[in-house]
Motif scaffolding. Structure first.
Motif, PDB file in Angstrom:
ATOM      1  N   ILE A  87       0.843  -1.193   0.000  1.00 30.98           N
ATOM      2  CA  ILE A  87       0.000   0.000   0.000  1.00 30.98           C
ATOM      3  C   ILE A  87       0.879   1.244   0.000  1.00 30.98           C
ATOM      4  N   ASN A  88       0.444   2.263  -0.751  1.00 30.91           N
ATOM      5  CA  ASN A  88       1.109   3.568  -0.718  1.00 30.91           C
ATOM      6  C   ASN A  88       0.146   4.629  -1.234  1.00 30.91           C
ATOM      7  N   GLU A  89       0.434   5.894  -0.923  1.00 31.22           N
ATOM      8  CA  GLU A  89      -0.386   6.978  -1.457  1.00 31.22           C
ATOM      9  C   GLU A  89       0.190   7.409  -2.800  1.00 31.22           C
ATOM     10  N   THR A  90      -0.672   8.006  -3.621  1.00 31.23           N
ATOM     11  CA  THR A  90      -0.233   8.374  -4.966  1.00 31.23           C
ATOM     12  C   THR A  90      -0.455   9.847  -5.277  1.00 31.23           C
ATOM     13  N   ALA A  91      -0.872  10.614  -4.297  1.00 30.67           N
ATOM     14  CA  ALA A  91      -1.212  12.012  -4.556  1.00 30.67           C
ATOM     15  C   ALA A  91      -0.024  12.956  -4.398  1.00 30.67           C
ATOM     16  N   GLY A  92       1.117  12.435  -3.983  1.00 37.38           N
ATOM     17  CA  GLY A  92       2.283  13.286  -3.777  1.00 37.38           C
ATOM     18  C   GLY A  92       2.329  13.919  -2.401  1.00 37.38           C
ATOM     19  N   SER A  93       1.291  13.685  -1.620  1.00 36.36           N
ATOM     20  CA  SER A  93       1.223  14.202  -0.263  1.00 36.36           C
ATOM     21  C   SER A  93       0.560  13.161   0.610  1.00 36.36           C
ATOM     22  N   THR A  94       0.990  13.072   1.838  1.00 40.10           N
ATOM     23  CA  THR A  94       0.377  12.093   2.742  1.00 40.10           C
ATOM     24  C   THR A  94      -0.889  12.629   3.397  1.00 40.10           C
ATOM     25  N   ALA A  95      -1.236  13.873   3.139  1.00 39.05           N
ATOM     26  CA  ALA A  95      -2.414  14.494   3.752  1.00 39.05           C
ATOM     27  C   ALA A  95      -3.654  14.271   2.900  1.00 39.05           C
ATOM     28  N   LEU A  96      -4.820  14.332   3.548  1.00 38.35           N
ATOM     29  CA  LEU A  96      -6.078  14.459   2.836  1.00 38.35           C
ATOM     30  C   LEU A  96      -6.233  15.948   2.502  1.00 38.35           C
ATOM     31  N   VAL A  97      -6.519  16.251   1.257  1.00 40.90           N
ATOM     32  CA  VAL A  97      -6.486  17.645   0.812  1.00 40.90           C
ATOM     33  C   VAL A  97      -7.848  18.070   0.280  1.00 40.90           C
ATOM     34  N   SER A  98      -8.246  19.292   0.657  1.00 41.56           N
ATOM     35  CA  SER A  98      -9.455  19.930   0.125  1.00 41.56           C
ATOM     36  C   SER A  98      -9.095  21.368  -0.213  1.00 41.56           C
ATOM     37  N   GLY A  99      -8.811  21.630  -1.486  1.00 42.77           N
ATOM     38  CA  GLY A  99      -8.371  22.968  -1.866  1.00 42.77           C
ATOM     39  C   GLY A  99      -7.086  23.333  -1.154  1.00 42.77           C
ATOM     40  N   GLY A 100      -7.132  24.446  -0.419  1.00 44.88           N
ATOM     41  CA  GLY A 100      -5.955  24.866   0.338  1.00 44.88           C
ATOM     42  C   GLY A 100      -5.905  24.313   1.747  1.00 44.88           C
TER      43      GLY A 100
END
Length: 202
Positions: A87-100
């Motif tokens: 398992i790994n994240e693919t968004a480039g960030s380990t955070a959950l992101v909503s806009g800014g």
């Protein structure tokens, strides 16, 4: 005058052409040879997620609440040595992101998961690594558990191994649990991160 008649015997020696009939016997000997029949059966593997989206919706309170929901990963393989699931994240960030805005990942790791703190998110797999046996169950807007440990979904370059098997598998399932804990300090919004599951034939 006496005449004597001499009997002359003429022997004619006629050479006989002797035709020698030679019987040639062909002896067939039994010779055994062995052939190997080789068939290489290719290794195949498939991996599916239960829905493609895990809804971990939270309605925050001042003190903080936690929602936990699961994703079911199903793997099939004919590989006799089994498979490894990562398992790994693919968004480039380990955070959950909503806009800014963002909900950062927990500081826990696969090797050392921790109890979830407010305004963080993470994952766990019961009985794997140091997560503990569980059982984890789905909860919605509940008090933050003081015993269930979570880890951050790692970055692409360093995936966590969440399952390893040693034989063929048909629809073998793994429950991956996600927890989001927030209070009213987290702005409203739809927070997202993409997670990749990779099944590798051993």
């Amino acid at each position: 005058m006496t005449q004597s008649i001499k009997k002359i015997t003429i022997v004619s020696s006629i050479p006989l052409l002797a035709v020698a009939l030679v019987a040639v016997f062909l002896t067939l000997q039994a010779n055994a040879v062995t052939t190997s029949v080789n068939s290489t059966v290719g290794s195949i593997i498939s991996v599916f997620t239960s829905s493609g989206t895990v809804a971990v919706n939270v309605t925050p309170t001042a003190g903080g609440v936690q929602t936990i929901a699961n994703d079911i990963i199903t793997v099939s393989t004919n590989n006799s040595a089994g498979y490894t699931l990562k398992i790994n994240e693919t968004a480039g960030s380990t955070a959950l992101v909503s806009g800014g805005n963002s909900i950062p990942a927990t500081s826990g790791t696969f090797a050392s998961p921790i109890v979830q703190t407010v305004n963080t998110w993470g994952y766990r797999v019961d009985g794997v690594g140091s997560f503990g046996a569980g059982p984890t169950s789905a909860v919605s807007n509940a008090a933050i558990s003081g015993s269930i440990k979570f880890a951050a979904v790692p970055v692409t370059a360093s995936p966590d191994t969440i399952k390893t098997t040693s034989s063929t598998a048909t629809n073998d399932t793994t429950n991956v649990w996600y927890g989001v804990a927030v209070n009213t300090a987290t702005p409203s919004g739809s927070y997202t991160n993409n997670v990749t599951y990779t099944a590798i034939a051993n």
